[in-house]
Design a protein around this motif. Sequence first.
Motif, PDB file in Angstrom:
ATOM      1  N   THR A 119      -5.743  12.179  -6.711  1.00  0.00           N
ATOM      2  CA  THR A 119      -6.394  11.412  -5.593  1.00  0.00           C
ATOM      3  C   THR A 119      -6.610  10.189  -6.198  1.00  0.00           C
ATOM      4  N   SER A 120      -7.199  10.097  -7.544  1.00  0.00           N
ATOM      5  CA  SER A 120      -7.423   8.919  -8.149  1.00  0.00           C
ATOM      6  C   SER A 120      -6.260   8.075  -8.481  1.00  0.00           C
ATOM      7  N   THR A 121      -5.064   8.611  -8.953  1.00  0.00           N
ATOM      8  CA  THR A 121      -3.973   8.086  -9.129  1.00  0.00           C
ATOM      9  C   THR A 121      -3.210   7.319  -7.893  1.00  0.00           C
ATOM     10  N   LEU A 122      -3.524   8.191  -6.599  1.00  0.00           N
ATOM     11  CA  LEU A 122      -3.053   7.513  -5.415  1.00  0.00           C
ATOM     12  C   LEU A 122      -4.134   6.391  -5.092  1.00  0.00           C
ATOM     13  N   GLY A 123      -5.371   6.229  -5.379  1.00  0.00           N
ATOM     14  CA  GLY A 123      -6.245   5.215  -5.390  1.00  0.00           C
ATOM     15  C   GLY A 123      -5.821   4.288  -6.031  1.00  0.00           C
ATOM     16  N   ARG A 124      -5.647   4.352  -7.365  1.00  0.00           N
ATOM     17  CA  ARG A 124      -5.251   3.135  -8.073  1.00  0.00           C
ATOM     18  C   ARG A 124      -3.784   2.563  -7.796  1.00  0.00           C
ATOM     19  N   HIS A 125      -2.930   3.268  -7.714  1.00  0.00           N
ATOM     20  CA  HIS A 125      -1.621   2.599  -7.198  1.00  0.00           C
ATOM     21  C   HIS A 125      -1.520   1.972  -5.989  1.00  0.00           C
ATOM     22  N   GLY A 126      -2.313   2.856  -4.927  1.00  0.00           N
ATOM     23  CA  GLY A 126      -2.443   2.308  -3.652  1.00  0.00           C
ATOM     24  C   GLY A 126      -2.860   1.005  -3.603  1.00  0.00           C
ATOM     25  N   VAL A 127      -4.175   0.566  -4.148  1.00  0.00           N
ATOM     26  CA  VAL A 127      -4.794  -0.504  -4.083  1.00  0.00           C
ATOM     27  C   VAL A 127      -4.210  -1.503  -4.898  1.00  0.00           C
ATOM     28  N   PHE A 128      -3.760  -1.139  -5.909  1.00  0.00           N
ATOM     29  CA  PHE A 128      -3.040  -2.321  -6.925  1.00  0.00           C
ATOM     30  C   PHE A 128      -1.822  -2.657  -6.136  1.00  0.00           C
ATOM     31  N   LEU A 180       0.883  -1.161  -0.038  1.00  0.00           N
ATOM     32  CA  LEU A 180       0.029   0.107   0.013  1.00  0.00           C
ATOM     33  C   LEU A 180       0.896   1.268   0.146  1.00  0.00           C
ATOM     34  N   CYS A 181       1.849   1.448   0.903  1.00  0.00           N
ATOM     35  CA  CYS A 181       2.610   2.490   1.077  1.00  0.00           C
ATOM     36  C   CYS A 181       3.609   2.566  -0.252  1.00  0.00           C
ATOM     37  N   SER A 182       4.031   1.646  -0.831  1.00  0.00           N
ATOM     38  CA  SER A 182       4.765   1.831  -1.980  1.00  0.00           C
ATOM     39  C   SER A 182       3.986   2.255  -3.206  1.00  0.00           C
ATOM     40  N   GLY A 183       2.524   1.839  -3.383  1.00  0.00           N
ATOM     41  CA  GLY A 183       1.817   2.320  -4.354  1.00  0.00           C
ATOM     42  C   GLY A 183       1.427   3.890  -4.074  1.00  0.00           C
ATOM     43  N   LEU A 184       1.185   4.494  -2.966  1.00  0.00           N
ATOM     44  CA  LEU A 184       1.081   5.535  -2.653  1.00  0.00           C
ATOM     45  C   LEU A 184       2.369   6.684  -3.168  1.00  0.00           C
TER      46      LEU A 184
END
Length: 304
Positions: A178-187, A122-126
Amino acid sequence: MTTTTTSTPARSPYVLALMQFSAGGCAGFVEVSIMHPLDLIKTRFQIQRGPEDPNRYTSLTDCFRKMYRQEGAFSFYKGILPPLMAETPKRAVKFFTFEQYKSIFAYGSYLPESAIFTLAGLCSGLTEAFVINPFEVVKVKLQSERSLFTEQKGTIATAKEILAQDGFGRRGLNKGLTSTLGRHGVFNMIYFSFYHNVKSIVPEYEDKKLDLMRRFAIGLCSGVLASCINIPFDVAKSRIQGPQPVPGQIKYRTCFATIRTIYAEEGFLALYKGLLPKVLRLGPGGAIMLLVYENAFAWMKENL
């Protein structure tokens, strides 16, 4: 009788970190070079709206056929320079920060290993999202244009145009953050957690080819599962960063408001537009990245 064992020399944390960063960069470069056309088609599906769109693609095959006929063969590589410029450092950041966060969460922690993988992912995605978002804005703008490849502005010119018109903030090169944070954090949370937890459960094979297939299969499942779960954020990102329905009027502004608007106007399934090309890209692409990273990192540890 004595036996000799070979071992890799001890290295400083800084050297290992550099190796992790370099191996992650190799993984990103290889994955983008192979899978970019599917990312472009995913974006095209996500920015098109209802049946009233005269340029609407009806299927994956229809999209391939129309793009080839109307825009030429090179159109499948529209917008590839931003991800190539970005994916090397982006994937380097992805894998490097995952390893660092994993060490941080594991240090003096009573967390189970499965939770450590999840939190580190999660943190790496954010972190990755903050690095990649300006490149995503430029890439989506280039991918959404239906002109011939040779008629497009260059990547640098497009970035300068966005910067001159809208600046670096949430209406410019950091639009849709914000949507990029959601996309990468979740992925990344799902991707790394599933891969490392399942890999530790499924027994290794002594045969290297069979074990490569084992890791590829787990990586493929990781990419597919993460893609299916994070795609509403991806659709919202494409709508925010792509062309607005009415020129001069901003309809899609923030992540969750955009998701609500798409759901209200187009239905639940609209939040999964572009899922097939996304899965076709990030399923095998996710497996390729993990294998390239692991093998590149192992080679560096043995040879450098």
